[in-house]
Design a protein around this motif. Structure first.
Motif, mmCIF file in Angstrom:
data_model
loop_
_atom_site.group_PDB
_atom_site.id
_atom_site.type_symbol
_atom_site.label_atom_id
_atom_site.label_comp_id
_atom_site.label_asym_id
_atom_site.label_seq_id
_atom_site.Cartn_x
_atom_site.Cartn_y
_atom_site.Cartn_z
ATOM 1 N N THR A 80 122.063 5.521 66.724
ATOM 2 C CA THR A 80 122.858 6.370 65.827
ATOM 3 C C THR A 80 122.028 7.533 65.310
ATOM 4 O O THR A 80 122.487 8.684 65.300
ATOM 5 N N ASP A 83 121.469 10.018 68.110
ATOM 6 C CA ASP A 83 122.701 10.758 68.372
ATOM 7 C C ASP A 83 122.938 11.837 67.318
ATOM 8 O O ASP A 83 123.498 12.896 67.634
ATOM 9 N N GLU A 84 122.517 11.569 66.090
ATOM 10 C CA GLU A 84 122.677 12.532 64.998
ATOM 11 C C GLU A 84 121.549 13.571 64.981
ATOM 12 O O GLU A 84 121.540 14.467 64.157
#
Length: 86
Positions: A80, A83-84
């Motif tokens: 996560t 991905d950010e």
């Protein structure tokens, strides 16, 4: 108020004086392996990234690979953050 940008860097060379996976004995005690130190750094970075606008970079992929092998439950959290872009 002006924003503050703080850049922290800690160079950990996985093939330098310390062992990467094994504890080393020294005259005055034990020396923790790089994998333990890198794991603690990654844990702290993940915690700060989850609780604020914080970005972290690794200069080598091996510490992250070892971290994920030792902490497979953290893979979704790390994914996560990647991905950010954090």
């Amino acid at each position: 108020m002006k924003p503050l940008y703080l850049f922290c860097d800690n160079h950990m060379d996985v093939i330098w004086h310390r062992g990467f996976r094994h504890v080393m004995r020294a005259v005055d005690g034990l020396i923790r392996p790089y994998s333990d130190l890198e794991e603690e750094q990654i844990r702290r970075a993940v915690h700060m990234a989850e609780h604020g606008d914080f970005r972290y970079t690794l200069e080598q992929s091996l510490p992250l690979k070892m971290f994920l092998e030792r902490n497979p439950d953290q893979r979704p959290v790390i994914q996560t953050l990647v991905d950010e872009g954090r």
